[in-house]
Design a protein around this motif. Structure first.
Motif, short mmCIF file in Angstrom:
data_model
loop_
_atom_site.label_atom_id
_atom_site.label_comp_id
_atom_site.label_asym_id
_atom_site.label_seq_id
_atom_site.Cartn_x
_atom_site.Cartn_y
_atom_site.Cartn_z
N VAL A 47 43.54 20.36 66.77
CA VAL A 47 43.37 20.30 65.32
C VAL A 47 44.60 19.61 64.72
O VAL A 47 45.64 19.50 65.37
CB VAL A 47 43.18 21.70 64.69
N GLN A 48 44.44 19.15 63.49
CA GLN A 48 45.55 18.43 62.87
C GLN A 48 46.20 19.32 61.81
O GLN A 48 45.50 19.93 61.01
CB GLN A 48 45.03 17.15 62.24
N VAL A 49 47.51 19.36 61.84
CA VAL A 49 48.25 20.05 60.79
C VAL A 49 48.81 19.00 59.85
O VAL A 49 49.27 17.95 60.28
CB VAL A 49 49.39 20.91 61.40
N SER A 50 48.73 19.28 58.56
CA SER A 50 49.37 18.43 57.57
C SER A 50 50.25 19.35 56.72
O SER A 50 49.86 20.50 56.46
CB SER A 50 48.30 17.76 56.71
N VAL A 51 51.41 18.88 56.35
CA VAL A 51 52.38 19.77 55.69
C VAL A 51 52.77 19.21 54.34
O VAL A 51 53.08 18.01 54.23
CB VAL A 51 53.63 19.90 56.60
N LEU A 52 52.75 20.06 53.32
CA LEU A 52 53.32 19.66 52.03
C LEU A 52 54.79 20.08 52.09
O LEU A 52 55.11 21.28 52.00
CB LEU A 52 52.61 20.34 50.86
N ALA A 53 55.65 19.10 52.30
CA ALA A 53 57.06 19.41 52.58
C ALA A 53 57.92 19.24 51.33
O ALA A 53 57.64 18.36 50.51
CB ALA A 53 57.57 18.47 53.68
N GLU A 54 58.95 20.06 51.22
CA GLU A 54 59.81 19.99 50.03
C GLU A 54 60.74 18.78 50.09
O GLU A 54 61.25 18.34 49.06
CB GLU A 54 60.59 21.30 49.81
N ALA A 55 60.94 18.23 51.29
CA ALA A 55 61.83 17.07 51.44
C ALA A 55 61.44 16.33 52.71
O ALA A 55 60.85 16.92 53.62
CB ALA A 55 63.28 17.54 51.55
N PRO A 56 61.77 15.04 52.81
CA PRO A 56 61.39 14.29 54.01
C PRO A 56 62.07 14.82 55.27
O PRO A 56 61.56 14.62 56.36
CB PRO A 56 61.87 12.86 53.74
N ASP A 57 63.20 15.52 55.10
CA ASP A 57 63.87 16.06 56.28
C ASP A 57 63.66 17.56 56.43
O ASP A 57 64.41 18.25 57.13
CB ASP A 57 65.37 15.73 56.25
N ALA A 58 62.62 18.09 55.78
CA ALA A 58 62.29 19.52 55.98
C ALA A 58 61.95 19.72 57.46
O ALA A 58 61.49 18.79 58.13
CB ALA A 58 61.12 19.92 55.10
N SER A 59 62.17 20.94 57.93
CA SER A 59 62.01 21.25 59.36
C SER A 59 60.68 20.74 59.93
O SER A 59 60.64 20.07 60.97
CB SER A 59 62.13 22.77 59.52
N ALA A 60 59.57 21.01 59.24
CA ALA A 60 58.26 20.60 59.76
C ALA A 60 58.02 19.11 59.58
O ALA A 60 57.33 18.48 60.39
CB ALA A 60 57.15 21.40 59.07
N ALA A 61 58.57 18.54 58.51
CA ALA A 61 58.34 17.11 58.24
C ALA A 61 58.90 16.25 59.36
O ALA A 61 58.45 15.13 59.58
CB ALA A 61 58.96 16.73 56.90
N LEU A 62 59.87 16.78 60.10
CA LEU A 62 60.48 16.03 61.19
C LEU A 62 59.56 15.91 62.41
O LEU A 62 59.79 15.07 63.27
CB LEU A 62 61.81 16.68 61.62
N VAL A 63 58.54 16.78 62.48
CA VAL A 63 57.68 16.75 63.68
C VAL A 63 56.20 16.59 63.37
O VAL A 63 55.40 16.40 64.29
CB VAL A 63 57.87 18.02 64.56
N VAL A 64 55.80 16.71 62.13
CA VAL A 64 54.38 16.58 61.77
C VAL A 64 54.18 15.21 61.14
O VAL A 64 54.80 14.91 60.12
CB VAL A 64 53.96 17.70 60.78
N PRO A 65 53.33 14.37 61.73
CA PRO A 65 53.19 13.02 61.19
C PRO A 65 52.69 12.99 59.74
O PRO A 65 53.10 12.15 58.96
CB PRO A 65 52.18 12.35 62.12
N SER A 66 51.78 13.90 59.39
CA SER A 66 51.26 13.92 58.02
C SER A 66 52.05 14.96 57.23
O SER A 66 51.76 16.16 57.29
CB SER A 66 49.78 14.27 58.04
N ALA A 67 53.07 14.49 56.49
CA ALA A 67 53.93 15.44 55.76
C ALA A 67 54.31 14.86 54.41
O ALA A 67 55.46 14.50 54.17
CB ALA A 67 55.17 15.76 56.59
#
Ligand code: ADP
Length: 406
Positions: free
Chosen positions: A42-62
């Motif tokens: 399945v695909q995870v997409s993250v609404l991140a608070e910043a481009p360098d947020a913890s998840a944004a560093l590993v989830v392509p759709s952030a």
């Protein structure tokens, strides 16, 4: 008239028709969903608070956006099949608007409020008979004196919303100390509904019950664990809770499952509890519920390596209403030790060192900037002996943090 669906707004399904799980918030919990999402397909997409947020560093759709910005959250949700959370701070009006838009939110706002607001949680749990510390809602100095006259000083005061890692919790020894603390932590808004007061519980240790529940009502519970706190921050989790009375474990688990069912929780629910000594010799120890979290939780990080199905995989399965996985333990003991930021921000050499020293370690780092006391990772160790698992996990966590150098 409803707007015509914009094809560019349709969720982007992965090949095979697999769904997209949207996570609001790009912290380490969202980050740790990525590994299981890859494995589940399945695909995870993250609404991140910043481009360098913890998840944004590993989830392509952030995409970057704030959880308080309704339009940003709406645009994000349109790209997802279901939406879940990395934290409990999404405001009620944003949640209500998403629900009105028809977004599949897991957990639902009606359930989530009991993880967002400790006063609402106490009221609701009391209504269906869950054992809780004695508590009161205080709006005035008089309310405080009345409560303290019943339970005795000191009392534990809590801001109903927004607390974490012990921030927003204070043991107070008198009304004046409480007033000073409130002046320090509270802006008028959040405390308009009052402050939560609780008796100070003389607990023997802290426990956590972690369960997952899916929209169709399937539920699964992991082993009851002991959580060890240092200065209000969880530093270690011992799974299962050493020496726990089997009756207490069964009751606590049943309570976790009951809370999930009564509140209609979907996804992972963590129920933090106090174990209290037996009231009289010969009777079993008891428990009181401290608080709830409706998302994967620090008390469940051990399950990534120590259970057949870890909490991040189970959360994804639950919010997608897939059959749940087996929560059984894989080893007699698993210990999780948090890596708390220290003085050094170069972690890689220490990381290499602990791996070389102990090939059995499972090190999970969050890609977060190091700040003293900040949770930047954790180490899991499974072993036949609790002492062995504990010694190795805490050594590695302290070494990576720079708290020890041998
Ligand atoms: P947070 O939301 O910051 O995690 P908690 O409500 O879990 O706050 O409280 C943090 C810690 O404070 C708990 O883990 C426990 O050690 C202590 N604590 C909280 N409530 C009580 C209480 N009523 N009696 C004694 N200790 C408490």
């Amino acid at each position: 008239m409803s707007a015509r669906p914009d094809p560019t707004d349709a969720p982007r399904r992965t090949p095979g028709g697999f769904p997209v799980v949207g996570v609001i918030g790009g912290g380490q919990l969202a980050r740790m969903m990525q590994g299981p999402a890859v494995e589940l397909g399945v695909q995870v997409s993250v609404l991140a608070e910043a481009p360098d947020a913890s998840a944004a560093l590993v989830v392509p759709s952030a995409p970057v956006g704030s959880h308080t910005d309704l339009e940003a959250v709406r645009a994000f949700a349109r790209q997802c099949d279901v939406v879940t959370f990395d934290h409990e701070h999404v405001p009620a009006d944003v949640l209500a608007a998403l629900q009105a838009d028809g977004v599949a939110l897991h957990p639902s706002p009606a359930a989530l409020v009991f993880a967002q607001d400790k006063l609402a949680m106490r009221e609701r749990l009391a209504a269906f008979g869950v054992p809780c510390p004695r508590w009161a809602r205080a709006r005035s100095g008089e309310d405080v004196e009345t409560f303290a006259a019943t339970v005795g000083w000191p009392v534990v005061a809590k801001t109903p919303r927004g607390g974490y890692d012990g921030k927003g919790v204070r043991v107070v020894h008198g009304a004046a100390e409480l007033a000073d603390w409130l002046a320090e932590v509270a802006t008028p808004g959040p405390l308009a509904d009052g402050v939560l007061l609780e008796e100070r519980v003389a607990f023997s240790r802290e426990l956590a019950v972690l369960v997952a529940r899916s929209p169709s009502g399937q539920a699964a519970a992991w082993a009851v664990v002991e959580t060890v706190q240092t200065d209000g921050i969880c530093t270690e989790v011992l799974a299962p809770a050493p020496g726990i009375d089997p009756g207490l474990a069964a009751e606590a688990t049943a309570t976790g499952l009951r809370i999930a069912g009564e509140l209609g929780v979907t996804g992972v629910l963590a129920v933090e509890m106090f174990e209290v000594p037996a009231a009289e010799a010969g009777s079993a120890p008891a428990y009181l519920v401290n608080e709830l979290a409706m998302r994967p939780h620090n008390s469940g990080h051990w399950s990534m390596d120590g259970a057949v199905t870890g909490q991040f995989e189970q959360h994804l399965r639950a919010v997608l209403d897939l059959p749940l996985g087996d929560p059984s333990t894989r080893a007699p003991w698993t210990v999780m030790a948090n890596v708390l930021g220290g003085e050094h921000d170069e972690l890689y050499s220490a990381y290499r060192h602990v791996m070389a020293r102990d090939p059995g370690l499972k090190v999970h780092l969050y890609g977060k900037a190091v700040r003293p006391g900040r949770k930047i990772g954790h180490v899991n160790v499974s072993a036949r002996s609790l002492t062995d698992a504990r010694t190795r996990a805490t050594h590695a966590a302290d070494y990576i943090a720079g708290a020890i150098d041998e």
